[in-house]
Design a protein around this motif. Structure first.
Motif, PDB file in Angstrom:
ATOM      1  N   PRO A 113      42.250  27.462 -11.232  1.00  0.00           N
ATOM      2  CA  PRO A 113      42.202  26.757 -12.518  1.00  0.00           C
ATOM      3  C   PRO A 113      43.312  27.199 -13.471  1.00  0.00           C
ATOM      4  N   VAL A 114      43.923  26.217 -14.113  1.00  0.00           N
ATOM      5  CA  VAL A 114      45.002  26.457 -15.065  1.00  0.00           C
ATOM      6  C   VAL A 114      44.675  25.708 -16.354  1.00  0.00           C
ATOM      7  N   ARG A 115      44.993  26.308 -17.469  1.00  0.00           N
ATOM      8  CA  ARG A 115      44.715  25.672 -18.765  1.00  0.00           C
ATOM      9  C   ARG A 115      45.464  24.345 -18.904  1.00  0.00           C
ATOM     10  N   SER A 116      44.833  23.395 -19.560  1.00  0.00           N
ATOM     11  CA  SER A 116      45.350  22.025 -19.606  1.00  0.00           C
ATOM     12  C   SER A 116      46.722  21.930 -20.251  1.00  0.00           C
ATOM     13  N   LYS A 117      47.052  22.851 -21.154  1.00  0.00           N
ATOM     14  CA  LYS A 117      48.329  22.742 -21.867  1.00  0.00           C
ATOM     15  C   LYS A 117      49.538  22.962 -20.954  1.00  0.00           C
ATOM     16  N   PHE A 118      49.308  23.433 -19.722  1.00  0.00           N
ATOM     17  CA  PHE A 118      50.419  23.663 -18.801  1.00  0.00           C
ATOM     18  C   PHE A 118      50.787  22.434 -17.973  1.00  0.00           C
ATOM     19  N   TYR A 119      49.961  21.428 -17.990  1.00  0.00           N
ATOM     20  CA  TYR A 119      50.236  20.297 -17.104  1.00  0.00           C
ATOM     21  C   TYR A 119      51.224  19.336 -17.745  1.00  0.00           C
ATOM     22  N   ARG A 120      52.361  19.222 -17.097  1.00  0.00           N
ATOM     23  CA  ARG A 120      53.418  18.325 -17.555  1.00  0.00           C
ATOM     24  C   ARG A 120      53.024  16.873 -17.288  1.00  0.00           C
ATOM     25  N   ASP A 121      53.415  16.001 -18.191  1.00  0.00           N
ATOM     26  CA  ASP A 121      53.184  14.580 -17.966  1.00  0.00           C
ATOM     27  C   ASP A 121      53.844  14.172 -16.651  1.00  0.00           C
ATOM     28  N   ILE A 122      53.070  13.601 -15.744  1.00  0.00           N
ATOM     29  CA  ILE A 122      53.561  13.302 -14.395  1.00  0.00           C
ATOM     30  C   ILE A 122      54.747  12.346 -14.417  1.00  0.00           C
ATOM     31  N   GLN A 123      54.803  11.451 -15.398  1.00  0.00           N
ATOM     32  CA  GLN A 123      55.930  10.524 -15.480  1.00  0.00           C
ATOM     33  C   GLN A 123      57.228  11.266 -15.788  1.00  0.00           C
ATOM     34  N   ASP A 124      57.137  12.236 -16.706  1.00  0.00           N
ATOM     35  CA  ASP A 124      58.331  13.022 -17.047  1.00  0.00           C
ATOM     36  C   ASP A 124      58.803  13.839 -15.856  1.00  0.00           C
ATOM     37  N   SER A 125      57.847  14.416 -15.125  1.00  0.00           N
ATOM     38  CA  SER A 125      58.205  15.346 -14.055  1.00  0.00           C
ATOM     39  C   SER A 125      58.797  14.654 -12.839  1.00  0.00           C
ATOM     40  N   GLN A 126      58.619  13.348 -12.728  1.00  0.00           N
ATOM     41  CA  GLN A 126      59.144  12.637 -11.562  1.00  0.00           C
ATOM     42  C   GLN A 126      60.643  12.386 -11.654  1.00  0.00           C
ATOM     43  N   GLU A 127      61.203  12.581 -12.853  1.00  0.00           N
ATOM     44  CA  GLU A 127      62.641  12.411 -12.998  1.00  0.00           C
ATOM     45  C   GLU A 127      63.357  13.559 -12.288  1.00  0.00           C
ATOM     46  N   PRO A 128      64.279  13.265 -11.368  1.00  0.00           N
ATOM     47  CA  PRO A 128      64.976  14.351 -10.664  1.00  0.00           C
ATOM     48  C   PRO A 128      65.921  15.101 -11.587  1.00  0.00           C
ATOM     49  N   ILE A 129      66.151  16.372 -11.255  1.00  0.00           N
ATOM     50  CA  ILE A 129      67.152  17.154 -11.975  1.00  0.00           C
ATOM     51  C   ILE A 129      68.519  16.761 -11.424  1.00  0.00           C
ATOM     52  N   ASN A 130      69.349  16.163 -12.260  1.00  0.00           N
ATOM     53  CA  ASN A 130      70.695  15.800 -11.848  1.00  0.00           C
ATOM     54  C   ASN A 130      71.626  16.894 -12.360  1.00  0.00           C
ATOM     55  N   TYR A 131      71.868  17.860 -11.499  1.00  0.00           N
ATOM     56  CA  TYR A 131      72.643  19.010 -11.949  1.00  0.00           C
ATOM     57  C   TYR A 131      74.086  18.625 -12.216  1.00  0.00           C
ATOM     58  N   ASN A 132      74.514  18.989 -13.410  1.00  0.00           N
ATOM     59  CA  ASN A 132      75.885  18.754 -13.832  1.00  0.00           C
ATOM     60  C   ASN A 132      76.425  20.078 -14.339  1.00  0.00           C
ATOM     61  N   ALA A 133      77.501  20.537 -13.740  1.00  0.00           N
ATOM     62  CA  ALA A 133      78.044  21.848 -14.103  1.00  0.00           C
ATOM     63  C   ALA A 133      78.435  21.917 -15.580  1.00  0.00           C
ATOM     64  N   ASP A 134      78.578  20.761 -16.230  1.00  0.00           N
ATOM     65  CA  ASP A 134      78.935  20.751 -17.648  1.00  0.00           C
ATOM     66  C   ASP A 134      77.719  20.915 -18.555  1.00  0.00           C
ATOM     67  N   ILE A 135      76.513  20.742 -17.981  1.00  0.00           N
ATOM     68  CA  ILE A 135      75.271  20.867 -18.768  1.00  0.00           C
ATOM     69  C   ILE A 135      74.577  22.160 -18.361  1.00  0.00           C
ATOM     70  N   PRO A 136      74.296  23.040 -19.300  1.00  0.00           N
ATOM     71  CA  PRO A 136      73.691  24.339 -18.938  1.00  0.00           C
ATOM     72  C   PRO A 136      72.338  24.173 -18.228  1.00  0.00           C
ATOM     73  N   LEU A 137      72.176  24.919 -17.152  1.00  0.00           N
ATOM     74  CA  LEU A 137      70.901  24.986 -16.451  1.00  0.00           C
ATOM     75  C   LEU A 137      69.982  25.912 -17.248  1.00  0.00           C
ATOM     76  N   LYS A 138      68.786  25.445 -17.571  1.00  0.00           N
ATOM     77  CA  LYS A 138      67.867  26.237 -18.405  1.00  0.00           C
ATOM     78  C   LYS A 138      67.018  27.134 -17.507  1.00  0.00           C
ATOM     79  N   CYS A 139      67.319  28.426 -17.529  1.00  0.00           N
ATOM     80  CA  CYS A 139      66.660  29.410 -16.659  1.00  0.00           C
ATOM     81  C   CYS A 139      65.634  30.218 -17.448  1.00  0.00           C
ATOM     82  N   LEU A 140      64.501  30.447 -16.831  1.00  0.00           N
ATOM     83  CA  LEU A 140      63.439  31.251 -17.436  1.00  0.00           C
ATOM     84  C   LEU A 140      63.139  32.425 -16.512  1.00  0.00           C
ATOM     85  N   ILE A 141      63.188  33.632 -17.047  1.00  0.00           N
ATOM     86  CA  ILE A 141      62.882  34.838 -16.277  1.00  0.00           C
ATOM     87  C   ILE A 141      61.629  35.476 -16.866  1.00  0.00           C
ATOM     88  N   MET A 142      60.627  35.664 -16.024  1.00  0.00           N
ATOM     89  CA  MET A 142      59.383  36.273 -16.498  1.00  0.00           C
ATOM     90  C   MET A 142      58.762  37.049 -15.357  1.00  0.00           C
TER      91      MET A 142
END
Length: 369
Positions: free
Chosen positions: A178-207
């Motif tokens: 079980p995971v708290r509801s606030k973590f679930y991303r809208d499925i429509q948003d998440s279906q968009e592929p990541i189009n990596y562009n070296a000119d746009i910074p990749l957002k990295c999270l370290i935890m």
């Protein structure tokens, strides 16, 4: 009729037990006729047991070998652990039962399964007892007391381990993590592929879980020196680590790096990131998956987390990179061919993730009238 539920959780042994409890309370609160009382099991043992619970953070941060020793000894003689905790919590636990008169007890921490069942049996108290396992694969024998009325397992792998420990298959329900509801991303948003562009910074999270362990500084340096990226680091409750990271990284990389302490709104960082680097903490892993955030797993605590990296790779939920020297090659591989492998992970996470797990668990518990 189940009206009063006692949940035995923990506030200091990582953040996972508390998070799981909160995810269930969200659903229980939708039932106006259900009262839920949550207690930190370690508080039932007074100062002595609270000190033991609070020692989890310092030990896992600074001495993995000591933690592995504790894990191994507890695994060999679980009955001794149960008897020790039973002795310490008995009086306060019996008073708690008188005060709240629960119709059902739910434990989400392994130390309060056999110990509580011992007390119930010795005092001839008949209250349904359910265990909810908070680990994924490498579970403690303390999770698998066959006397529990039911054990709720997050995975088939954990269920198989319970069976090895002597629990009847009929008493194990695989219902997910079980995971708290606030973590679930809208499925429509998440279906968009990541189009990596070296000119746009990749957002990295370290935890690295609520206790902030792991070589975060080196990972951040490799990322910032070799990729166009921004890095957010969550040091958790590890204040000393946070201060060191601020001194070593912010001065060198400026606004490309941000350092955070323990966060109640960690989902905001997860939902705004492209990739996460973390140890194999089950709660962190499952929350990232709910956010549809690809994982790079950089290690795992000995004991309960040991098999979690392999679990992530098995279901294509992330990749494992335990040798920090390989971070650059790992990320380059994920970003190759317009982030093809990164997007494959996101797709696998969407297939694996189930936002209804907490509801399904609560529905099962309330069906036991």
């Amino acid at each position: 009729m189940i009206k009063n539920i006692l949940i035995i959780s923990s506030n200091f042994t990582g953040h996972g037990h508390k998070s799981i409890t909160e995810s269930l309370r969200e659903i229980f609160e939708k039932h106006n006729d259900i009262n839920v009382h949550v207690v930190d099991g370690f508080s039932l043992g007074g100062t002595t047991l609270l000190k033991i619970g609070k020692s989890y953070g310092p030990i896992t941060r600074s001495s993995e070998n000591l933690w592995q020793l504790i894990w191994n000894v507890s695994s060999i003689r679980p009955a001794l652990v149960n008897e020790f905790i039973e002795l310490i919590i008995k009086d306060n636990f019996l008073q708690l039962l008188k005060d709240i008169n629960p119709d059902l007890i739910l434990s989400v921490h392994p130390n309060f399964n056999g110990s509580v069942i011992n007390i119930l049996e010795n005092h001839k108290i008949k209250i349904p007892f359910i265990t909810l396992i908070a680990d994924l694969v490498s579970i403690y024998p303390l999770w698998a007391d066959p006397r529990a009325d039911y054990i709720i397992s997050p995975t088939q792998e954990a269920k198989d381990k319970c069976v090895e420990y002597g629990v009847s298959e009929e008493n194990i329900k695989v219902l997910g993590f079980p995971v708290r509801s606030k973590f679930y991303r809208d499925i429509q948003d998440s279906q968009e592929p990541i189009n990596y562009n070296a000119d746009i910074p990749l957002k990295c999270l370290i935890m690295s879980g609520g206790e902030g362990v792991g070589n975060m500084r080196k990972i951040a340096e490799i990322l910032l020196d070799n990729f166009n990226c921004t890095v957010s680091i969550v040091a958790g409750r590890n204040t000393r680590l946070r201060n060191k990271l601020e001194q070593s990284l912010v001065e060198r990389y400026g606004d490309k790096v941000k350092i955070y302490g323990f966060m109640e709104n960690i989902q905001d960082l997860m939902l705004s990131s492209d990739i996460a680097f973390t140890r194999g903490s089950p709660n962190v892993m499952m929350e990232a998956i709910a956010c549809n955030l690809p994982l790079v797993i950089t290690g795992a605590l000995p004991g309960q987390e040991e098999e979690n990296p392999e679990f992530a790779e098995k279901y294509k939920l992330g990749v494992v990179c335990e040798n920090i020297k390989n971070i650059q090659d790992t990320i380059s591989d994920l970003l190759a061919n317009n982030a093809e492998k990164l997007n494959q992970i996101r797709s696998s996470q969407r297939s694996y993730s189930n936002p209804n797990v907490a509801k399904n668990i609560v529905d099962f518990i309330l069906s036991l009238d």
